[in-house]
Design a protein around this motif. Structure first.
Motif, short mmCIF file in Angstrom:
data_model
loop_
_atom_site.label_atom_id
_atom_site.label_comp_id
_atom_site.label_asym_id
_atom_site.label_seq_id
_atom_site.Cartn_x
_atom_site.Cartn_y
_atom_site.Cartn_z
N ASP A 41 0.63 -1.35 -0.07
CA ASP A 41 0.17 0.04 -0.04
C ASP A 41 0.66 1.27 0.00
O ASP A 41 0.31 2.37 -0.47
N SER A 42 1.93 1.16 0.65
CA SER A 42 3.22 2.06 0.39
C SER A 42 4.70 1.86 0.77
O SER A 42 4.45 0.35 1.00
N VAL A 43 5.68 2.38 0.63
CA VAL A 43 6.79 2.16 0.47
C VAL A 43 7.30 3.27 0.46
O VAL A 43 7.33 4.08 0.09
N LEU A 44 8.16 3.46 1.66
CA LEU A 44 8.64 4.10 2.22
C LEU A 44 10.52 4.13 2.27
O LEU A 44 11.29 2.69 2.42
N ALA A 62 5.98 3.96 -6.46
CA ALA A 62 6.12 5.12 -5.48
C ALA A 62 6.88 4.96 -4.52
O ALA A 62 6.12 3.76 -3.70
N ALA A 64 8.45 7.08 -0.90
CA ALA A 64 8.03 7.72 -0.41
C ALA A 64 9.36 7.90 0.65
O ALA A 64 9.72 7.09 1.19
N ALA A 76 0.52 3.53 10.21
CA ALA A 76 0.65 3.60 8.97
C ALA A 76 -0.18 1.92 8.30
O ALA A 76 -0.90 2.14 7.36
N CYS A 77 0.32 1.39 9.05
CA CYS A 77 -0.46 -0.17 8.85
C CYS A 77 -1.51 -0.20 9.64
O CYS A 77 -2.44 -2.04 9.19
N ARG A 81 -3.00 -2.68 6.44
CA ARG A 81 -2.19 -2.23 4.83
C ARG A 81 -0.81 -2.80 5.21
O ARG A 81 -0.36 -2.85 6.65
N VAL A 83 2.96 -1.95 4.38
CA VAL A 83 4.32 -0.68 4.20
C VAL A 83 5.25 -1.57 4.24
O VAL A 83 5.57 -2.43 4.85
#
Length: 349
Positions: A41-44, A62, A64, A76-77, A81, A83
């Motif tokens: 869901d997101s990559v940091l 993408a 961040a 955030a998880c 989600r 991460v």
């Protein structure tokens, strides 16, 4: 997402800590790593200059630039989600320590935690570190930057002797260290050799320069060529047959006219005699020893006899020398403990 667990409580999600090796070219990641990155869901990533980031973004991922605290990452998880955190070179110790503290507190339900190696070192990978360190030392160290092959030659001999001593002493820790010191000599000389053609002012390459890769390529080619029973169609089932292959292929490579060619005359005398005797015996030559008297020729006879019996004369003499050294130390200790020592007491009677 608003996913829930079977118990009806919100799914705490998943944290994937993605590690990579700086010794592997950026972008060369495992298939599970690419799957995790695309499904996240997101990559940091805390390091905006991380060498992997251009390749991830080129693949449509993408990323961040962020360095969340443990609590923020857990939040955030929430809701199921996933991460993915692309770890920096240090491995994110602050984040992992924080997550461990949260998990140990029992206050919150933790996301699933996964450590996913996206790329990893193959055997020998740390040799790349050694090459990089040597390159920096050669450029930045006032002493190392001035060294030459000739100036370092004595250290190669010294380190080789220290390696032999570690082997004969049976000290594994010392053996590992001395192997490193010998390896340093190889890398140091190869780094100096890279500059062989740089002194020219006409911009031409005179062929004098070579690198550690050239050194490695040369020994790899030599080993393959001299082991046709491993890499080719020939067969060898005994050490004697292997040696025969080695000597035959070496003779083809060197095209020497005498079996004595290639034997370094600067090596210790006993080793030199043993090598000459070994070459003669392997070639089937029955060469009588010179009928000359003197200590040197006495040693020649002893060294050839040792070689014929399968004994390394240098190792045998070193073992005897150690016994003699121990006897000297015993005498010194006896004198220090009680006057003249054992021999002095015998002589006074």
């Amino acid at each position: 997402m608003n996913a829930t667990s079977p118990e009806g409580t919100p799914d705490p999600g998943r944290i994937v800590l993605l590690t990579t090796s700086h010794r592997v070219a950026p972008g060369l990641l495992s298939w599970p790593a690419w799957q995790a990155l695309h499904a996240a869901d997101s990559v940091l990533c805390a390091d905006g200059a991380h060498p992997q980031l251009p390749y991830l973004r080129e693949a449509g991922i993408a990323v961040a630039e962020a360095a969340p605290a443990a609590e923020e990452l857990v939040d955030a998880c929430a809701g199921g989600r996933t991460v993915v955190v692309v770890a920096t070179g240090e491995g994110e110790p602050a984040l992992t320590d924080g997550l461990a503290r949260l998990a140990g507190s029992g206050r919150i339900r933790m996301p699933d935690l996964e450590l996913l190696p996206a790329s990893y070192d193959l055997p020998g990978a740390r040799l790349l570190d050694l090459v990089q360190v040597m390159d920096r030392i050669r450029r930045a160290c006032p002493w190392s930057s001035q060294q030459t092959h000739e100036g370092l030659a004595k250290y190669a001999v010294e380190e080789a002797y220290e390696l032999v001593e570690a082997i004969e002493d049976g000290d594994r820790d010392e053996l590992r260290e001395e192997l490193g010191d010998v390896l340093l000599q190889v890398v140091f000389h190869a780094r100096i050799a890279e500059e062989g053609a740089r002194a020219r002012t006409d911009g031409e390459d005179d062929g004098a320069a070579f690198s550690i890769d050239d050194v490695a390529a040369g020994i790899v080619a030599k080993l393959i060529h001299r082991h046709p029973h491993v890499f080719g169609d020939e067969t060898a089932t005994t050490p004697e047959e292997v040696k025969e292959h080695w000597l035959r292929t070496k003779a083809q490579e060197k095209r020497r006219t005498s079996i004595t060619e290639g034997i370094p005359l600067h090596q210790p005398g006993l080793a030199l005699v043993a090598k000459l005797a070994s070459r003669a015996r392997t070639a089937g030559l029955d060469v009588p020893l010179p009928p000359t008297e003197g200590i040197g020729y006495d040693l020649l006879v002893l060294a050839t006899r040792a070689e014929a019996q399968g004994v390394d004369p240098e190792a045998a003499l070193r073992a005897a020398a150690r016994t003699y050294r121990d006897a000297i130390r015993e005498e010194e200790a006896a004198r220090a403990a009680g006057g003249n020592g054992t021999r002095g007491e015998k002589g006074s009677r």
